[in-house]
Design a protein around this motif. Sequence first.
Motif, PDB file in Angstrom:
ATOM      1  N   GLN A   1      13.152  14.148  10.036  1.00  0.00           N
ATOM      2  CA  GLN A   1      13.924  15.223   9.416  1.00  0.00           C
ATOM      3  C   GLN A   1      13.001  16.393   9.099  1.00  0.00           C
ATOM      4  N   SER A   2      13.610  17.563   8.910  1.00  0.00           N
ATOM      5  CA  SER A   2      12.816  18.787   8.789  1.00  0.00           C
ATOM      6  C   SER A   2      12.431  19.137   7.364  1.00  0.00           C
ATOM      7  N   SER A   3      13.008  18.474   6.380  1.00  0.00           N
ATOM      8  CA  SER A   3      12.679  18.785   4.987  1.00  0.00           C
ATOM      9  C   SER A   3      11.986  17.600   4.333  1.00  0.00           C
ATOM     10  N   GLY A   4      11.361  17.873   3.203  1.00  0.00           N
ATOM     11  CA  GLY A   4      10.658  16.816   2.485  1.00  0.00           C
ATOM     12  C   GLY A   4      10.252  17.281   1.107  1.00  0.00           C
ATOM     13  N   VAL A   5       9.853  16.358   0.274  1.00  0.00           N
ATOM     14  CA  VAL A   5       9.361  16.663  -1.072  1.00  0.00           C
ATOM     15  C   VAL A   5       7.928  17.182  -0.947  1.00  0.00           C
ATOM     16  N   GLN A   6       7.657  18.358  -1.518  1.00  0.00           N
ATOM     17  CA  GLN A   6       6.327  18.960  -1.424  1.00  0.00           C
ATOM     18  C   GLN A   6       5.358  18.273  -2.395  1.00  0.00           C
ATOM     19  N   LEU A   7       4.220  17.818  -1.877  1.00  0.00           N
ATOM     20  CA  LEU A   7       3.175  17.221  -2.715  1.00  0.00           C
ATOM     21  C   LEU A   7       2.001  18.184  -2.797  1.00  0.00           C
ATOM     22  N   SER A   8       1.571  18.488  -4.015  1.00  0.00           N
ATOM     23  CA  SER A   8       0.466  19.441  -4.163  1.00  0.00           C
ATOM     24  C   SER A   8      -0.285  19.206  -5.462  1.00  0.00           C
ATOM     25  N   ASN A   9      -1.520  19.658  -5.454  1.00  0.00           N
ATOM     26  CA  ASN A   9      -2.412  19.573  -6.621  1.00  0.00           C
ATOM     27  C   ASN A   9      -2.515  18.128  -7.136  1.00  0.00           C
ATOM     28  N   VAL A  10      -3.070  17.279  -6.278  1.00  0.00           N
ATOM     29  CA  VAL A  10      -3.280  15.866  -6.614  1.00  0.00           C
ATOM     30  C   VAL A  10      -4.787  15.601  -6.612  1.00  0.00           C
ATOM     31  N   LEU A  11      -5.304  15.067  -7.705  1.00  0.00           N
ATOM     32  CA  LEU A  11      -6.735  14.806  -7.861  1.00  0.00           C
ATOM     33  C   LEU A  11      -7.004  13.311  -7.916  1.00  0.00           C
ATOM     34  N   TYR A  12      -7.948  12.844  -7.096  1.00  0.00           N
ATOM     35  CA  TYR A  12      -8.465  11.482  -7.151  1.00  0.00           C
ATOM     36  C   TYR A  12      -9.932  11.581  -7.565  1.00  0.00           C
ATOM     37  N   GLN A  13     -10.279  11.087  -8.742  1.00  0.00           N
ATOM     38  CA  GLN A  13     -11.638  11.267  -9.266  1.00  0.00           C
ATOM     39  C   GLN A  13     -12.188   9.954  -9.812  1.00  0.00           C
ATOM     40  N   ASN A  14     -13.405   9.637  -9.388  1.00  0.00           N
ATOM     41  CA  ASN A  14     -14.108   8.433  -9.833  1.00  0.00           C
ATOM     42  C   ASN A  14     -13.256   7.184  -9.600  1.00  0.00           C
ATOM     43  N   ILE A  15     -12.972   6.949  -8.329  1.00  0.00           N
ATOM     44  CA  ILE A  15     -12.230   5.754  -7.922  1.00  0.00           C
ATOM     45  C   ILE A  15     -13.176   4.893  -7.090  1.00  0.00           C
ATOM     46  N   ARG A  16     -13.421   3.682  -7.554  1.00  0.00           N
ATOM     47  CA  ARG A  16     -14.414   2.802  -6.927  1.00  0.00           C
ATOM     48  C   ARG A  16     -13.813   1.424  -6.700  1.00  0.00           C
ATOM     49  N   GLY A  17     -14.407   0.702  -5.749  1.00  0.00           N
ATOM     50  CA  GLY A  17     -14.019  -0.684  -5.581  1.00  0.00           C
ATOM     51  C   GLY A  17     -13.903  -1.100  -4.142  1.00  0.00           C
ATOM     52  N   THR A  18     -13.042  -2.102  -3.893  1.00  0.00           N
ATOM     53  CA  THR A  18     -12.977  -2.716  -2.574  1.00  0.00           C
ATOM     54  C   THR A  18     -11.556  -2.721  -2.027  1.00  0.00           C
ATOM     55  N   SER A  19     -11.504  -2.624  -0.700  1.00  0.00           N
ATOM     56  CA  SER A  19     -10.229  -2.636   0.006  1.00  0.00           C
ATOM     57  C   SER A  19     -10.092  -3.946   0.771  1.00  0.00           C
ATOM     58  N   ALA A  20      -8.902  -4.543   0.716  1.00  0.00           N
ATOM     59  CA  ALA A  20      -8.639  -5.768   1.466  1.00  0.00           C
ATOM     60  C   ALA A  20      -8.272  -5.478   2.919  1.00  0.00           C
ATOM     61  N   SER A  21      -8.058  -4.213   3.256  1.00  0.00           N
ATOM     62  CA  SER A  21      -7.730  -3.823   4.625  1.00  0.00           C
ATOM     63  C   SER A  21      -8.729  -2.792   5.113  1.00  0.00           C
ATOM     64  N   GLU A  22      -8.717  -2.537   6.397  1.00  0.00           N
ATOM     65  CA  GLU A  22      -9.643  -1.566   6.957  1.00  0.00           C
ATOM     66  C   GLU A  22      -9.341  -0.155   6.467  1.00  0.00           C
ATOM     67  N   VAL A  23      -8.057   0.174   6.324  1.00  0.00           N
ATOM     68  CA  VAL A  23      -7.664   1.531   5.914  1.00  0.00           C
ATOM     69  C   VAL A  23      -7.615   1.586   4.392  1.00  0.00           C
ATOM     70  N   ALA A  24      -8.665   2.135   3.803  1.00  0.00           N
ATOM     71  CA  ALA A  24      -8.757   2.201   2.346  1.00  0.00           C
ATOM     72  C   ALA A  24      -8.045   3.429   1.785  1.00  0.00           C
ATOM     73  N   ILE A  25      -7.993   4.499   2.581  1.00  0.00           N
ATOM     74  CA  ILE A  25      -7.329   5.727   2.172  1.00  0.00           C
ATOM     75  C   ILE A  25      -6.369   6.124   3.280  1.00  0.00           C
ATOM     76  N   LYS A  26      -5.104   6.329   2.926  1.00  0.00           N
ATOM     77  CA  LYS A  26      -4.110   6.709   3.932  1.00  0.00           C
ATOM     78  C   LYS A  26      -3.280   7.872   3.410  1.00  0.00           C
ATOM     79  N   PHE A  27      -3.409   9.018   4.061  1.00  0.00           N
ATOM     80  CA  PHE A  27      -2.579  10.176   3.754  1.00  0.00           C
ATOM     81  C   PHE A  27      -1.643  10.386   4.945  1.00  0.00           C
ATOM     82  N   ASP A  28      -0.440   9.882   4.843  1.00  0.00           N
ATOM     83  CA  ASP A  28       0.572  10.026   5.896  1.00  0.00           C
ATOM     84  C   ASP A  28       1.586  11.051   5.410  1.00  0.00           C
TER      85      ASP A  28
END
Length: 234
Positions: free
Chosen positions: A150-177
């Motif tokens: 579809q051509s419309s969507g909810v706009q996401l903006s001004n999102v901060l990720y700060q001092n995030i540490r640790g382990t991922s159980a999968s290969e893709v630890a960060i996913k921005f889709d």
Amino acid sequence: MHMAFESCFNVIVSNVLVRAPGFSPNTDGIHVAQTQNIVISDSDIGTGDDCISIVSGSQNVRATDITCGPGHGISIGSLGADNSEAVVSNVVVNRATLTGTSNGVRIKTWQGGSGYARNIKFLNIVMQNVTNPIIIDQNYCDQEKPCHQQSSGVQLSNVLYQNIRGTSASEVAIKFDCSRTVPCREIYLQDVILEPEDGGNGDTVATCQNVRYVNRGKFFPQCTPLRNQRGGRF
């Protein structure tokens, strides 16, 4: 849902213990909807769904000193279902530990919606064996039939990720889709380090589609552009 706050103002939730089996469906720990000025603190939540879920109409939400697991993590959304308008703003998640969850901190929106989710901060978070530690999914589709583009969507903006540490159980630890037509913008990463669980074989990766992000300080894994990528560091 164990606890739901809907159309509320000036709420304080503290020292709450929630326990449900990890396999129990739709057992959100604390659900926030159409609510303004809510503080959730010093709480330990284990469920078969989101530990904390924040949906449309929520503003000035603060969650601090949260322990989550099992469960689906701490989620904003889903937003924009059935072509609806969604608004979420001024959310802070500070000092959280997530252990063995399917997601860490997640924002999920449906295609076809409208509105926005903005001014969101995820700070000082520890991930322990989390399958999707950081995830934005603007193509969320929780139904049996495929969701059409579809051509419309909810706009996401001004999102901060700060001092995030640790382990991922999968290969893709960060996913921005993010949405092709309404890309994510003003996404900031600062001192984010997510490594394989138990020092597994290979490294973790980040996949980034239709997102404009800024990284400051340490940032691992780095984003790998996918098809239709818009943006990168700027």
